[in-house]
Design an enzyme around this catalytic site. Structure first.
Site: not given
Ligand code: FAD
Ligand code: SIN
Length: 526
Positions: A288, A384
């Site tokens: 990327r 990543r």
């Molecule tokens: P999140 O899923 O972001 O959850 C964070 C949580 O914390 C939420 O519930 C939020 O409300 C809460 N929160 C935040 N701050 C506070 C606060 N101050 N007080 C209380 N609650 C709070 N990764 C992959 O491996 N494969 C993919 O295909 C992929 N596609 C993606 C596509 C998109 C559009 C995006 C944006 C990301 C993608 N990623 C992908 C990255 C991946 O989705 C994220 O890195 C991962 O889901 C993060 O998970 P998490 O549980 O750490 O945080």
């Molecule tokens: C994507 O589907 O291109 C996002 C995948 C990722 O962020 O890991």
């Protein structure tokens, strides 16, 4: 008001909910989210979750792809551990009901993305995240030991500082006793005391003008740990996804999954020319950092605001079937992806840096774990590999769960923690200042701390952010709490960390590229 829980989890994405489900049999759990339980970055994940499934793929090749993408800064032992543990943790997701697409012969239909030498991405159509989020939410809601506190904003971690003791970064004995949680519906601040606390607050995309991240991604957890004097690292490595749909002013930007390029889609300049082969022999499937920089360069050279993603040569039925949400979304803009080119540009997407943790997810602060995107485990290094973050989240949720289950019998609740001090504060009448400062932060970070940086740009960003920092701290001191003000404050802290760490880099590596030091330093493994 005070409440006590054995386990306090901040965040309802894949990391927080997986952790909660793994500890809830052994104590009381509170899982808090500043939005509804359904909202998170996880929900928007498209491409899928990486895992070695069938030969000819094997662990060594997944490890190698991860190390190459990470550009010499991954921790090899961590990479080997995560890649090796991923299949069994992904099996747990499936046991909890998560459904990944299969082919007619019953084997999993694996996708491929940039930097992967094999097809190894498990997915659910092009909305893998929604499938995972929905299934985890359903399971968490049913668990009798888990209290879900929606619309509760974690403001600050509680440490010895709140008992009147001076706490410094160099201190090795900082402990976390819980968090102050701001109920967004009643405006009451609850003292949530815990034996262990888990930061699973996700990413930082809203530092930038254009991002694929939903509004919740404001780096709150990283900023809280920074203020509590915990160790943060690798923040200079902000990943820009190369292909977000070009729709000026729309937040979040809609993602065009990299799996489209894995399926054969091509990148073209606005005059229809392919260009990726000029930058990397892996073409459109280079990692990327390389693709995003190439697009940025082509756009700047030509004065264009976007490039095109071309799927028109791909078989139409297969395309519609594999990517139904993208197909539908584009149709709303009169773009038929089977016939028309799709305008795309890079958007801030993922934070490779975060709260430094060891192999069990333990941060530098005792009784505090960090998992998921908010953490920095050593897996991603300087960049990543696609679809490695959902994988990292489930592996570390499991490791942190096992570690905290072994610690919990030896821990108690801290006595004498004061409730939130509301005195001497007034409502922030100057909402316009908050809104304006948000915009300025976006502009500063996008213009000076984006895909291509320089000493001059970074220093300018640092100075501009310092002014906004002072204004915002002053406003914070005299105001009652508001979500927007807390988020602005957190974004400024996080932006400052990105700039500080970028300024300390005297080389270009992975996602950090600077015009003043365009080459890689000597420590590079690859
Ligand atoms: P999140 O899923 O972001 O959850 C964070 C949580 O914390 C939420 O519930 C939020 O409300 C809460 N929160 C935040 N701050 C506070 C606060 N101050 N007080 C209380 N609650 C709070 N990764 C992959 O491996 N494969 C993919 O295909 C992929 N596609 C993606 C596509 C998109 C559009 C995006 C944006 C990301 C993608 N990623 C992908 C990255 C991946 O989705 C994220 O890195 C991962 O889901 C993060 O998970 P998490 O549980 O750490 O945080
Ligand atoms: C994507 O589907 O291109 C996002 C995948 C990722 O962020 O890991």
């Amino acid at each position: 008001m005070q409440r006590k829980y054995d386990f306090l989890v901040i965040g309802t994405g894949i990391a927080g909910m997986s952790y909660a489900l793994k500890v809830a049999h052994q104590g009381s759990v509170a899982i808090i989210s500043k939005d509804g339980i359904e909202e998170s970055n996880t929900r928007y994940a498209q491409g899928g979750i990486a895992s070695v499934m069938y030969p000819p793929d094997d662990y060594d090749q997944h490890v190698r792809d991860t190390l190459i993408a990470g550009d010499g800064l991954c921790n090899r032992e961590v990479v080997e551990m995560v890649v090796g543990e991923a299949p069994s943790q992904i099996q747990t997701l499936m046991d909890w009901g998560v459904d990944f697409d299969r082919k007619e012969d019953g084997t999993y239909d694996l996708g491929r993305e940039g930097g992967h030498t094999h097809y190894r991405v498990l997915h659910h159509k092009d909305n893998t995240g929604e499938e995972i989020q929905n299934k985890l939410v359903r399971k968490v809601r049913k668990h009798p030991n888990i209290d879900i506190l929606e619309r509760h904003f974690a403001v600050d971690l509680i440490t010895q500082h709140h008992l009147g003791r001076e706490v410094q970064k160099s201190h090795k004995d900082i402990e976390c006793y819980g968090v102050y949680g701001f109920n967004l519906d009643t405006s009451e601040v609850i003292t949530l005391l815990s034996k262990v606390t888990v930061v699973a607050t996700g990413g930082i995309g809203n530092l930038y003008e254009t991002t694929t991240n939903p509004e919740i991604a404001t780096g709150d957890g990283i900023a809280m740990v920074y203020r509590a004097k915990g160790v943060i690292e690798n923040m200079e490595f902000v990943q820009f996804h190369p292909t977000a749909l070009y729709e000026p002013g729309v937040r979040p930007a809609f993602l065009m999954t990299e799996a489209l390029r894995g399926y054969g889609a091509l990148l073209r300049t606005t005059d229809g020319r392919e260009f990726m082969e000029n930058y990397d022999e892996r073409g459109c499937l280079a990692p990327r950092d390389i693709v995003a920089r190439a697009i940025d360069n082509e756009m700047k050279k030509r004065g264009d605001d976007f490039v095109y993603l071309d799927c028109t040569h791909l078989e139409a039925d297969g395309l519609r079937q594999h990517f139904p949400n993208i197909y539908r979304k584009c149709l709303t803009l009169n773009i038929d992806i089977t016939k028309d080119y799709i305008p795309v540009s890079p958007a801030a997407h993922y934070s490779c840096g975060g709260i430094q943790v060891d192999r069990d997810g333990c941060s530098s602060i005792h009784r505090l774990y960090a998992i998921g995107e908010a953490s920095c485990t050593g897996l991603h290094g300087a960049n990543r590999l696609a679809s490695n973050s959902l994988m990292e989240a489930v592996v570390y949720a499991d490791r942190a769960a096992r570690h905290s289950l072994s610690r919990i019998p030896h821990l108690g609740f801290k006595e004498g923690i004061p409730d939130w001090d509301y005195s001497g504060t007034t409502y922030p009448e100057e909402m316009v200042m908050i809104t304006q400062n948000f915009k300025e932060v976006h502009q500063i970070m996008s213009n000076y701390v984006g895909i291509v940086r320089s000493d001059l740009r970074l220093e300018r960003a640092r100075k501009r952010l310092e002014i906004i920092y002072e204004e915002t701290e002053e406003l914070y001191e005299r105001s009652t709490l508001s979500q927007k003000l807390c988020e602005l404050r957190n974004l400024i802290n996080v932006g400052d960390l990105v700039i500080q760490m970028a300024q300390a880099m005297h080389e270009s590596r992975g996602l950090h590229y600077t015009l003043d030091y365009p080459n890689k330093g000597k420590t590079s493994e690859f």
